[in-house]
Design a protein around this motif. Sequence first.
Motif, PDB file in Angstrom:
ATOM      1  N   SER A  29      -1.040 -12.311   0.020  1.00 30.04           N
ATOM      2  CA  SER A  29      -0.413 -11.621   1.031  1.00 30.04           C
ATOM      3  C   SER A  29       0.917 -12.077   1.083  1.00 30.04           C
ATOM      4  CB  SER A  29      -1.113 -12.217   2.437  1.00 30.04           C
ATOM      5  OG  SER A  29      -0.847 -13.602   2.492  1.00 30.04           O
ATOM      6  N   ASN A  30       1.527 -11.741   2.089  1.00 24.33           N
ATOM      7  CA  ASN A  30       3.124 -11.962   2.163  1.00 24.33           C
ATOM      8  C   ASN A  30       3.575 -13.156   2.735  1.00 24.33           C
ATOM      9  OD1 ASN A  30       2.389 -11.755   4.643  1.00 24.33           O
ATOM     10  ND2 ASN A  30       3.636 -10.032   5.263  1.00 24.33           N
ATOM     11  N   THR A  34       7.701 -14.829   3.315  1.00 27.52           N
ATOM     12  CA  THR A  34       8.374 -14.856   4.666  1.00 27.52           C
ATOM     13  C   THR A  34       8.733 -16.101   4.664  1.00 27.52           C
ATOM     14  OG1 THR A  34       6.111 -15.458   5.393  1.00 27.52           O
ATOM     15  CG2 THR A  34       6.866 -13.189   5.842  1.00 27.52           C
ATOM     16  N   ARG A  56       8.573  -5.114  10.233  1.00 26.49           N
ATOM     17  CA  ARG A  56       8.251  -5.761   8.919  1.00 26.49           C
ATOM     18  C   ARG A  56       8.872  -5.247   7.691  1.00 26.49           C
ATOM     19  NH1 ARG A  56       6.138 -10.106   9.033  1.00 26.49           N
ATOM     20  NH2 ARG A  56       5.861  -9.901   6.667  1.00 26.49           N
ATOM     21  N   ARG A  68      13.757  -9.417   7.096  1.00 30.52           N
ATOM     22  CA  ARG A  68      12.769  -8.369   7.571  1.00 30.52           C
ATOM     23  C   ARG A  68      13.136  -7.894   8.936  1.00 30.52           C
ATOM     24  NH1 ARG A  68       8.720  -7.225   4.252  1.00 30.52           N
ATOM     25  NH2 ARG A  68       8.357  -9.216   2.993  1.00 30.52           N
TER      26      ARG A  68
ATOM     27  N   ASP B 197      -0.297  -8.486   4.688  1.00 33.92           N
ATOM     28  CA  ASP B 197       0.049  -9.040   5.728  1.00 33.92           C
ATOM     29  C   ASP B 197      -1.004 -10.238   6.040  1.00 33.92           C
ATOM     30  OD1 ASP B 197       2.251  -9.677   7.686  1.00 33.92           O
ATOM     31  OD2 ASP B 197       0.485  -9.706   9.126  1.00 33.92           O
ATOM     32  N   ASN B 200      -2.412  -9.917   9.946  1.00 30.59           N
ATOM     33  CA  ASN B 200      -2.920  -8.392   9.958  1.00 30.59           C
ATOM     34  C   ASN B 200      -3.985  -8.052   9.224  1.00 30.59           C
ATOM     35  OD1 ASN B 200      -1.588  -7.697  12.336  1.00 30.59           O
ATOM     36  ND2 ASN B 200       0.136  -6.876  11.400  1.00 30.59           N
TER      37      ASN B 200
END
Lengths: 156, 264
Positions: A29-30, A34, A56, A68, B197, B200
């Motif tokens: 995931s991000n 981030t 995002r 972002r 994400d 999410n």
Amino acid sequence: MDRKVLDLWVGIFVASGLVALLVLALKVSNASTTFNTSDSYTVTAEFDNIGGLKPRAPVKSAGVLVGRVESIGFDNEKFVARVELKLDKRYRFPTDSSASILTSGLLGEQYIGLDGGADEALLENGDRLKLTQSAVVLERLIGQFLYGRAAEGGSK
Amino acid sequence: MDNFVVRALRHIGHIVIDGVWRLGYASRFFFLVLVRSGPSFRRFALTVREIYFAGVLSLIIILVSGLFVGMVLGLQGYDTLQRYGSAEAVGTLVALSLVRELGPVVSALLFASRAGSAMTAEIGLMKATEQITALDMMAVDPISRIVGPRFWAGVISMPLLAALFSAMGIFGGYLIAVVLLGVDAGAFWSQMQASVDLRNDVMNGVIKSIVFGIAVTAIALFEGYDAPPTAEGVSGATTRTVVTSSLAVLSLDFVLTAFMFRGL
């Protein structure tokens, strides 16, 4: 079954499950791309048309990820889109920098490109970018092209 | 007055009353399991034992299916995406479909048929051989001693199994796309990270798997506890566990997806 062996297996199972969750969180995931709220600042920019920009979406300068899109709203007085950009504190930009909505590739996602200006003063938290360029809407381009061709044909 | 219409209506009424009665019985059973789950944590060794049977013994099937599902996603995704010149997006495709949907759903279906059916058969047979009645006679509460640890073991195991399934699937997709088909490894991972994400996608997948864990184990335990104490009854209950919990997982998945991913 022996209690020790059982405990060992359950321990291995739970540990590997947690490792899998951690891999999903960090590698897939991000979370790794981030940054914390503490080392970032927010600036706003107003666009006539944001096209397909989403919250995002990346903010890039010279192709490097510098922030972002935090949120997208609509200004009901000026009839423009108000976009909040969350930028990494490590990257500072002059106040006369310009933001434009670009597309990565022909069908790729839309992102915001920041071009640094020449001003001495730097953007602070809550500042507004004055120079913006809207998204290129393909339908309008095609419409203009066809309109131009039609006008050409009429003049002949 | 006992004509065809009256008999048909009486039959429908019978089915509905039976269904409602069973649903009420199941809800009371579920509530009782929750209320009497103290011993599952005070004597955690009981729960650990059940985690071994429900979770550890399901590892092989979960890991192997995860690997193959991921490899198939890699192959199929690459085949379609390379026509549009975006073969690098195969990482995004594999990760999103596994983390959001396939990981929780497929591992819950496998869990229902691997561990859920075993739980039903075990408890059904305990009931058929009057072991549950014997426990009751010795003033040992069968719900807190037998059902509770199994329930919590299922609820704990399911998210871990789903996470292992997703991680294994992404590894399978990586093997096919990067190692075999030559997609660029950097683009594969970075496009994946750009679009998945944490809150999410990953967290919603975990929430889904916890809900599925509760649903599958509760259904399996209820079917076992409610099974008629005969060989036929236990076999019927085992079948019903797999069918009902699979249907429950799929319909719950639709409801959860509709709530979670509506705005995206």
